[in-house]
Design a protein around this motif. Structure first.
Motif, PDB file in Angstrom:
ATOM      1  N   LEU A 122       0.816  -1.211   0.000  1.00 36.18           N
ATOM      2  CA  LEU A 122       0.000   0.000   0.000  1.00 36.18           C
ATOM      3  C   LEU A 122       0.849   1.259   0.000  1.00 36.18           C
ATOM      4  CD1 LEU A 122      -2.400  -1.343   2.752  1.00 36.18           C
ATOM      5  CD2 LEU A 122      -3.005  -1.018   0.348  1.00 36.18           C
ATOM      6  N   GLY A 155      -7.448  -6.451   0.713  1.00 38.91           N
ATOM      7  CA  GLY A 155      -7.652  -6.686  -0.722  1.00 38.91           C
ATOM      8  C   GLY A 155      -8.966  -7.385  -0.974  1.00 38.91           C
ATOM      9  N   GLY A 157      -9.522  -8.953  -4.343  1.00 34.29           N
ATOM     10  CA  GLY A 157      -9.403  -9.721  -5.583  1.00 34.29           C
ATOM     11  C   GLY A 157      -9.242 -11.210  -5.299  1.00 34.29           C
ATOM     12  N   ASP A 158      -8.930 -11.964  -6.341  1.00 35.38           N
ATOM     13  CA  ASP A 158      -8.763 -13.416  -6.183  1.00 35.38           C
ATOM     14  C   ASP A 158      -7.625 -13.764  -5.230  1.00 35.38           C
ATOM     15  OD1 ASP A 158     -10.822 -14.543  -7.658  1.00 35.38           O
ATOM     16  OD2 ASP A 158      -9.754 -14.270  -9.542  1.00 35.38           O
ATOM     17  N   THR A 159      -6.545 -12.979  -5.296  1.00 35.32           N
ATOM     18  CA  THR A 159      -5.422 -13.262  -4.397  1.00 35.32           C
ATOM     19  C   THR A 159      -5.871 -13.116  -2.946  1.00 35.32           C
ATOM     20  OG1 THR A 159      -3.801 -12.514  -6.009  1.00 35.32           O
ATOM     21  CG2 THR A 159      -3.073 -12.562  -3.723  1.00 35.32           C
ATOM     22  N   LYS A 180     -13.681  -1.271  -1.616  1.00 37.56           N
ATOM     23  CA  LYS A 180     -14.957  -0.916  -2.254  1.00 37.56           C
ATOM     24  C   LYS A 180     -16.100  -1.621  -1.538  1.00 37.56           C
ATOM     25  CE  LYS A 180     -13.454   0.058  -6.944  1.00 37.56           C
ATOM     26  NZ  LYS A 180     -12.901  -0.747  -8.024  1.00 37.56           N
ATOM     27  N   ARG A 184     -13.578  -7.780  -6.025  1.00 43.35           N
ATOM     28  CA  ARG A 184     -13.181  -7.874  -7.423  1.00 43.35           C
ATOM     29  C   ARG A 184     -12.999  -9.363  -7.803  1.00 43.35           C
ATOM     30  NH1 ARG A 184      -9.434  -4.788 -11.116  1.00 43.35           N
ATOM     31  NH2 ARG A 184      -9.468  -3.066  -9.658  1.00 43.35           N
ATOM     32  N   ILE A 241      -2.990  -7.240  -2.452  1.00 41.82           N
ATOM     33  CA  ILE A 241      -3.613  -6.358  -3.448  1.00 41.82           C
ATOM     34  C   ILE A 241      -3.024  -6.586  -4.835  1.00 41.82           C
ATOM     35  CG2 ILE A 241      -4.262  -4.617  -1.726  1.00 41.82           C
ATOM     36  CD1 ILE A 241      -1.848  -2.954  -2.691  1.00 41.82           C
ATOM     37  N   LYS A 285       1.108 -16.430 -12.633  1.00 42.72           N
ATOM     38  CA  LYS A 285       0.420 -15.653 -11.599  1.00 42.72           C
ATOM     39  C   LYS A 285      -0.403 -16.546 -10.684  1.00 42.72           C
ATOM     40  CE  LYS A 285      -3.279 -14.183 -14.692  1.00 42.72           C
ATOM     41  NZ  LYS A 285      -3.604 -13.057 -15.544  1.00 42.72           N
ATOM     42  N   HIS A 286      -0.401 -17.840 -10.939  1.00 46.82           N
ATOM     43  CA  HIS A 286      -1.270 -18.714 -10.156  1.00 46.82           C
ATOM     44  C   HIS A 286      -0.581 -19.381  -8.973  1.00 46.82           C
ATOM     45  CE1 HIS A 286      -4.723 -18.197 -12.625  1.00 46.82           C
ATOM     46  NE2 HIS A 286      -3.988 -18.397 -13.704  1.00 46.82           N
ATOM     47  N   ARG A 288       3.138 -19.282  -7.965  1.00 48.55           N
ATOM     48  CA  ARG A 288       4.046 -18.341  -7.287  1.00 48.55           C
ATOM     49  C   ARG A 288       4.797 -18.929  -6.096  1.00 48.55           C
ATOM     50  NH1 ARG A 288      -0.179 -13.944  -8.013  1.00 48.55           N
ATOM     51  NH2 ARG A 288      -0.890 -14.486  -5.960  1.00 48.55           N
TER      52      ARG A 288
END
Ligand code: NDP
Length: 313
Positions: A122, A155, A157-159, A180, A184, A241, A285-286, A288
């Motif tokens: 961040l 965060g 998102g998917d992560t 938000k 996401r 994030i 990206k999956h 890692r």
């Protein structure tokens, strides 16, 4: 080194790069490895690595990277502490690829790209202050240290969803801070989060501050609609994030997906340019993980070796 053509140059010094170097040097490709700025890659920022096979008592990230470096050097890899600033990749099969440092122009028949990815943070002062003291960007690496303890995940998102569900199995409670009013993450991942009883989601919430005596004890979040603060008792905080692949150097020359990850031919390390191979997080990206990065580094060295052999046919 100028004007001589190397068989193999490796860019990046994480588990993918060093494993590629071990295989390439044992195959007598006399690889030269450029370390980049973060010697040893992301693992050097973790403390204990307990999930790399072969270390029953665990090992620290920096020690493991030092071992990998020694192993690569033992077979003749030349490790150069420098940063590649530019590449000019030849599109022709058998063409000579050029890579540059600020002071050197290197020519090579094959290039193995293992520049990794960097977790996004961040940018708050408190993240730096408690790095290694409860702030992490990798649940699989560090979640175990928070067994039966409360943690926070930042965060949506998917992560973040994946990290939160992973941590929920180990930790007493997981609080997610989502900036938000919605995730996401994909529907499937949202379902998993919603069906996990010990995950609490705070929408419209962001991290404000971390408090603790040397280690994380309290996370202070705020509601970005009202500025109202919430104090959360937690031993760890996972910043999830997203990651940024370190591919700026290659974009425009190599095919990449919409997030900048290099695209490799399925089941191989081959990029769209002959003689250029990608291994590790720069193309993944999956998963890692150090072990998957090492595995793909091995693939890249074998692919490079076969490519060189095919030039002689
Ligand atoms: P994403 O970019 O998809 O999500 C990032 C999340 O972090 C968003 O919720 C975003 O909020 C939030 N965020 C970003 N910056 C900040 C900030 N400064 N403060 C607070 N929150 C912030 O990244 P991921 O790593 O989650 O995913 C990357 C890609 O990898 C995606 O395509 C994903 O689908 C894929 N992936 C797939 C997995 C799987 O299939 N199992 C697992 C992991 C990743 P906002 O929404 O407000 O922008």
């Amino acid at each position: 080194m100028e004007n001589s053509v190397l068989d193999c140059v490796i860019i990046g010094s994480g588990p993918a790069g060093y494993t590629a170097a071990i295989y390439a040097s044992r195959a007598d490709l006399k690889p030269v490895l450029y370390t980049g700025m973060e010697l040893g890659g992301q693992l050097t920022t973790t403390t204990e690595v307990e999930n790399f096979p072969g270390y029953p008592d665990g090992i620290t990230g920096p020690e493991m990277m030092e071992d990998l470096k020694k192993q690569a050097e033992r077979f003749g890899t030349k490790v150069i502490i420098d940063y590649i600033t530019k590449v000019e990749l030849s599109k022709e099969k058998g063409g000579i690829h050029k890579v540059y440092t600020s002071s050197e122009e290197i020519h090579a028949k094959t290039v193995i790209i293992s520049t990794g990815a960097s977790a996004k943070y961040l940018g708050l002062e408190c993240e730096k202050k408690y790095q290694g003291g409860g702030v992490s960007a990798c649940a699989t690496c560090d979640g175990f240290f928070y067994k039966n303890k409360p943690v926070v995940v930042v965060g949506g998102g998917d992560t973040a969803a994946e990290e939160a569900t992973y941590l929920a199995k180990l930790c007493s409670k997981v609080t997610m801070l989502v900036r938000k009013g919605e995730f996401r993450a994909s529907k499937a991942m949202i379902n998993r989060v919603e069906n996990t009883p010990n995950i609490e989601v705070l929408f419209f919430h962001e991290l404000k501050e971390i408090e603790g005596d040397g280690v994380v004890e309290t996370v202070i979040a705020y509601d970005n609609r009202t500025n109202e603060e919430t104090k959360i008792t937690a031993d760890g905080i996972f910043i999830a994030i997203g990651h940024k692949p370190n591919t700026d150097l290659f974009l425009g020359q190599l095919d990449a997906d919409e997030s900048g990850y290099l695209i490799t031919e399925k089941g191989t390390s081959k990029t769209n340019i002959p003689g250029v191979f990608a291994a590790g997080d720069v193309q993944d990206k999956h998963y890692r993980q150090a072990i998957t990065a090492a595995g793909s580094g091995c693939m890249a060295a074998l692919d490079a070796e076969r490519y060189l052999a095919s030039l002689e046919d």
